[in-house]
Design an enzyme around this catalytic site. Structure first.
Site, PDB file in Angstrom:
ATOM      1  N   GLU A   4       0.837  -1.199   0.000  1.00 25.38           N
ATOM      2  CA  GLU A   4       0.000   0.000   0.000  1.00 25.38           C
ATOM      3  C   GLU A   4       0.876   1.255   0.000  1.00 25.38           C
ATOM      4  OE1 GLU A   4      -3.556   1.850   2.869  1.00 25.38           O
ATOM      5  OE2 GLU A   4      -2.331   0.160   3.558  1.00 25.38           O
ATOM      6  N   LYS A  59      -9.058   2.656  -2.511  1.00 24.74           N
ATOM      7  CA  LYS A  59      -9.460   2.043  -1.247  1.00 24.74           C
ATOM      8  C   LYS A  59     -10.850   2.516  -0.848  1.00 24.74           C
ATOM      9  CE  LYS A  59      -7.251   1.338   3.309  1.00 24.74           C
ATOM     10  NZ  LYS A  59      -6.015   1.675   4.081  1.00 24.74           N
ATOM     11  N   CYS A 103      -5.444  -3.088   1.966  1.00 23.58           N
ATOM     12  CA  CYS A 103      -5.381  -3.209   3.419  1.00 23.58           C
ATOM     13  C   CYS A 103      -6.755  -3.311   4.085  1.00 23.58           C
ATOM     14  CB  CYS A 103      -4.563  -2.062   4.003  1.00 23.58           C
ATOM     15  SG  CYS A 103      -3.849  -2.469   5.640  1.00 23.58           S
TER      16      CYS A 103
END
Length: 547
Positions: free
Chosen positions: A41, A112, A148
């Protein structure tokens, strides 16, 4: 298809250095026959970038760096984390994104969706969430690309979910048959096991393979352990990366076989590995090569010096003994013996004259008043002054040596033993200090036995013991863990540990009164689920009425 996980240690803002790592790992994977490599990330800019993403030049450099990486890695597809511009109506400058690079260009971007705002995370401050998700085709699979936290909301695993949507579940429902996750998931004791169990739950319940590449290295207070994983649909780990070091891991996306690299096991070994890596990267990434540690002959400074020597090399550590009017000869001998065992430079600087001079200067003002903690703090601050003078002269970073138990209850001196650029063991309770010291000596006996065996003392007045002011550390640490990490009430703590309620309340009041000290302390290395620092945000000017 042979796929690689590039477990790298990026530095926030080091675009050229991070790009060089990404390109190096990608070309090595290409030479080994891999068709795809994943990086963590925000690997391009480093994680966490925090408010740096508000600078247009930072965002622009991030984009040009990704384009450079794409041009230099033709012949292998690359997935890496980057920031991308957000829609103006979102009120944010950027999104936290993953880019799929192929044939010299950015072919696909997924941002994300789940932005954490708990503990050390504050991503809603900096990023806009993705509004939608798409799959992309690669090597015969419909790839679900997640970042994540997007994988941390599985209803089959969590009793209490933090978000109303599960990006993994939705992507699989729309046809995804292979989950990719690029992460910057910080370490704390127990986190690797939790992460593995959670990803295994996703693989079993969604009946898909899951590949997760995690960042490694220290950035400010956070340590990222790496420990990247690939998990088969039956929940079994079929590939894994090392802990606390860069690594390149390969697996076969069809046969679901891969490399199993050895990871550090055990709480003491894991905590020590995290502290060494966190110290090494903090010192190095802040532009220092050397460190200074005040050596009292006590166990806290001994452990800190051991960590520093392993992190930086003994040739880059200076130990400083600073005996005062109440220092015992044994403590001076223990400090000298430790330095010799570690093979670090040792300097002995007495504070006696500084203390006498300061006391004489204040004598008229203090006339008629009894000695108290004031005189003790003068000694501590004299030592802090000497350490900072050495730091200025030699260009070395001072490592403070206070532990979590002391910091919790304020058993430390502002501008004294708290001075320094990094508080190495400020998230290590005193009982764990002893366990880590035993671990250090199990590898090679460097900490003198007398240091471990003698009763803890600040040696700031005659015959002083920590137990004069604090409960025994095994009692204190149990109270602090329940209060700081789990927010239990005084009554719950007293009942759970069979302790006197008044004692527990006294400890809790000490914790509350010491917030002003903690917010002036040097940053520390987080190894627990709840550390002091920006992951624990409490007011200073507040009244806490403890029942």
């Amino acid at each position: 298809m042979k796929i690689a996980l590039g477990q790298i240690n990026p530095t926030v803002g080091d675009f050229s250095g991070n790009a060089a790592k990404i390109i190096q790992f990608a070309l090595e994977a290409r030479s080994a026959g891999a068709g795809l490599i994943l990086f963590p990330e925000l690997a391009v800019c480093g994680y966490p970038p925090r408010d740096l993403v508000e600078r247009p030049s930072f965002v622009a450099r991030n984009r040009s760096t990704v384009e450079h990486i794409a041009a230099e890695t033709q012949g292998i597809a690359v997935i890496c984390g980057m920031v991308t511009p957000a829609a103006a109506e979102s009120g944010k400058a950027v999104m936290n994104s993953a880019a799929f690079l192929r044939d010299g260009r950015i072919e696909f971007v997924q941002s994300k969706m789940l932005l954490p705002t708990y503990d050390v995370f504050d991503e809603m401050r900096n990023f806009a969430p993705a509004k939608s998700q798409q799959l992309f085709n690669f090597c015969g699979n419909r790839m679900a690309l997640t970042i994540c936290e997007d994988a941390w909301n599985d209803k089959h695993f969590w009793h209490r979910r933090l978000y109303g949507v599960d990006p993994v579940e939705e992507l699989v429902r729309t046809g995804g048959n292979f989950v990719l996750n690029i992460s910057a998931s910080p370490f704390w004791l127990g986190k690797r096991e939790l992460r593995r169990d959670m990803l295994s739950s996703i693989a079993r319940n969604q009946k898909v393979p899951v590949a997760m590449v995690n960042q490694v290295g220290g950035n400010d207070s956070l340590v990222f352990d790496g420990s990247s994983l690939v998990i088969a649909p039956d929940g079994q780990v079929i590939a894994q990366g090392k802990s606390f070091e860069e690594d390149l891991i390969y697996f076969d996306s069809q046969a679901l076989t891969g490399e199993m690299h050895e990871q550090i096991v055990g709480d003491e070994a894991s905590a020590y590995g995290a502290l060494v890596l966190g110290t090494k990267d903090y010192v190095r990434k802040c532009g220092f090569q050397r460190a200074i540690v005040g050596l009292s002959g006590g166990i806290d400074s001994a452990l800190t010096a051991s960590i520093a020597a392993d992190a930086l090399g003994p040739e880059n550590v200076i130990g400083v003994g600073m005996p005062g009017p109440y220092s015992s000869p044994g403590s001076i001998d223990d400090a000298r013996a430790l330095a010799a065992n570690l093979k670090i430079r040792f300097e002995l600087l007495s504070i006696d004259k500084i203390y006498q001079s300061t006391s004489q200067t204040l004598s008229a003002v203090f006339a008629g008043l009894p000695e108290d903690a004031t005189e003790e703090n003068i000694q501590s601050r004299a030592r802090g002054m000497l350490l900072m003078a050495l730091s200025n002269k030699f260009g070395a970073l001072v490592l403070s040596t206070g532990n979590k138990s002391e910091l919790a209850v304020g058993y430390c001196t502002l501008y004294g033993d708290m001075v320094g650029g990094l508080a190495v063991i400020s998230d290590v309770p005193k009982t764990l200090v002893y366990r880590l010291s035993a671990y250090v000596n199990s590898r090679r006996k460097v900490i003198p036995e007398a240091t471990i065996e003698k009763p803890p003392s600040a040696e700031l007045r005659p015959d002083q013991r920590d137990s004069d002011s604090l409960p025994p550390y095994d009692v204190l640490d149990g109270i602090l863990e329940d209060y700081v990490e789990d927010s239990f009430s005084a009554e719950q703590i007293a009942a759970a540990h069979h302790l006197d309620l008044e004692l527990v309340q006294r400890v809790l009041r000490m914790v509350e009164r010491s917030e002003y000290k903690r917010q002036q302390a040097a940053p520390g290395i987080k190894i627990s689920a709840k550390a002091f620092g920006y992951g624990r945000r409490f007011p200073i000017a507040a009244k806490s009425e403890l029942s």
